[in-house]
Design an enzyme around this catalytic site. Structure first.
Site: not given
Ligand code: GLN
Length: 194
Positions: A55-57, A84, A111, A139-140, A175, A177
């Site tokens: 998600g977004e940390s 992630c 990150r 993913i990012r 990921h 999952e």
């Molecule tokens: N870029 C996100 C972060 O640092 C992580 C991305 C993800 O969980 N897919 O929060």
């Protein structure tokens, strides 16, 4: 008794984590009825394992504090499976001051470490403990830039370390999952029983 796995359900890919843990338990002939989303701090000490999703940390870090979950997670005695953004949250240090990491693993994390051109990609990654490579979805994604003596790197790519184990905890840049491959979930669940 079914193993109790909670998926931190503040933000991120919660349902995918629930489905992957259910599949991993079923594949071993175990009950999958103990896999639940976690929205209340009081539920955390009752679990055998906690998944912290992608998600977004920055957002998850803020919501952990807003929901009074920091101390229950810091004191949690089960295993944590972090992917992630979850990996960012378990680190000791993070390169972004907007994240207050939980410091449950002996590692430094950067990150969004793959740059804009390679924000999302898939790669075949060799992982210590798995006989065949793992098809990993990034993913990012973050990378681990350094580990301390208690953290064991399990996999690395050119940019850095992408899988780490420490005691009962496992953290991944990618990921697991989302791959339809439950080998890393099985490795984590097997570790809980030692
Ligand atoms: N870029 C996100 C972060 O640092 C992580 C991305 C993800 O969980 N897919 O929060």
């Amino acid at each position: 008794m079914a193993v109790k796995v909670g998926v931190l359900a503040l933000q991120g890919d919660v349902s995918e984590h629930i489905a992957a843990f259910q599949q991993a338990l079923r594949s071993a002939g175990e009950a999958d009825t103990g896999v639940v989303p976690v929205r209340r701090a009081a539920d955390i000490p009752l679990l055998d394992a906690l998944a912290i999703p992608g998600g977004e940390s920055t957002t998850i870090s803020r919501l952990i504090d807003k929901n009074a979950m920091r101390s229950p997670i810091e004191r949690f005695e089960g295993g944590i499976f972090a992917t992630c953004a979850g990996m960012v949250l378990l680190a000791g240090t993070v390169d972004d001051p907007r994240v207050s990491p939980l410091a449950l693993m002996d590692m430094s994390v950067a990150r969004n470490a793959f740059g804009r051109q390679r924000e999302s990609f898939e790669a075949s990654v060799r992982i210590r403990g798995l006989a065949e490579p793992f098809h990993a979805v990034f993913i990012r994604a973050p990378v681990v830039t350094a580990t301390g003596p208690r953290a064991e790197p399990l996999a690395a790519v050119d940019a850095g370390i992408v899988a780490v184990r420490q005691g009962l905890h496992m953290a991944f840049s990618f990921h697991p999952e989302l791959s339809g491959d439950i080998r890393l979930h099985r490795m984590f669940l097997d570790g809980l029983r030692r």
